[in-house]
Scaffold this motif. Structure first.
Motif, PDB file in Angstrom:
ATOM      1  N   ALA A 161      89.517  11.267   3.408  1.00  0.00           N
ATOM      2  CA  ALA A 161      87.473  11.460   2.457  1.00  0.00           C
ATOM      3  C   ALA A 161      87.214  11.042   3.495  1.00  0.00           C
ATOM      4  O   ALA A 161      85.168  11.276   3.164  1.00  0.00           O
ATOM      5  N   LYS A 189      94.825   8.328   2.135  1.00  0.00           N
ATOM      6  CA  LYS A 189      93.469   8.753   1.321  1.00  0.00           C
ATOM      7  C   LYS A 189      92.311   8.788   1.330  1.00  0.00           C
ATOM      8  O   LYS A 189      91.347  10.042   2.005  1.00  0.00           O
ATOM      9  N   ARG A 190      92.150   7.690   1.749  1.00  0.00           N
ATOM     10  CA  ARG A 190      90.844   6.961   2.393  1.00  0.00           C
ATOM     11  C   ARG A 190      90.552   7.232   3.652  1.00  0.00           C
ATOM     12  O   ARG A 190      89.145   7.995   4.175  1.00  0.00           O
ATOM     13  N   SER A 194      86.668  13.703   5.691  1.00  0.00           N
ATOM     14  CA  SER A 194      85.634  14.841   5.188  1.00  0.00           C
ATOM     15  C   SER A 194      84.590  14.947   4.950  1.00  0.00           C
ATOM     16  O   SER A 194      83.676  15.718   4.577  1.00  0.00           O
ATOM     17  N   SER A 195      84.111  13.308   5.094  1.00  0.00           N
ATOM     18  CA  SER A 195      82.300  13.395   4.283  1.00  0.00           C
ATOM     19  C   SER A 195      81.289  13.227   5.170  1.00  0.00           C
ATOM     20  O   SER A 195      79.925  13.104   5.081  1.00  0.00           O
TER      21      SER A 195
END
Length: 95
Positions: free
Chosen positions: A40, A36-37, A43-44
């Motif tokens: 994220a 998940k990290r 995606s940023s």
């Protein structure tokens, strides 16, 4: 089946369940948290961010598509390499 044999069966089942719980909390859960990290972080990403590849190279993002990025390496600005987003290990935001 005696009472002693039945209780030892329950103890064995309890140990198996306990071992499964320990395995879940020590292996599966941290792996999901890390996934998940990373998702994220990827995606940023924005054009202009400094990235570190899995090979250890530092570069600047030039272009971003769905699965690929183009990273510019070096100070001469002539080395632009397309690569998969999965090859990005770390993103350092530019101010």
């Amino acid at each position: 089946m005696t009472a002693n044999a039945a209780s030892s069966t329950y103890v064995l089942i309890l140990w198996i369940v306990l071992f499964g719980g320990v395995m879940y909390f020590t292996m599966y859960r941290p792996q999901k948290k890390e996934q998940k990290r990373v998702a994220a972080m990827l995606s940023s990403m924005e054009v202009g961010d400094v990235v570190v590849t899995t090979s250890g190279f530092y570069g600047v993002l030039i272009d971003i598509t769905d699965d690929d990025v183009i990273v510019e390496f070096g100070s001469n600005r002539n080395c632009r390499i397309p690569m998969k987003k999965a090859a990005i290990q770390q993103v350092e935001k530019q101010d």
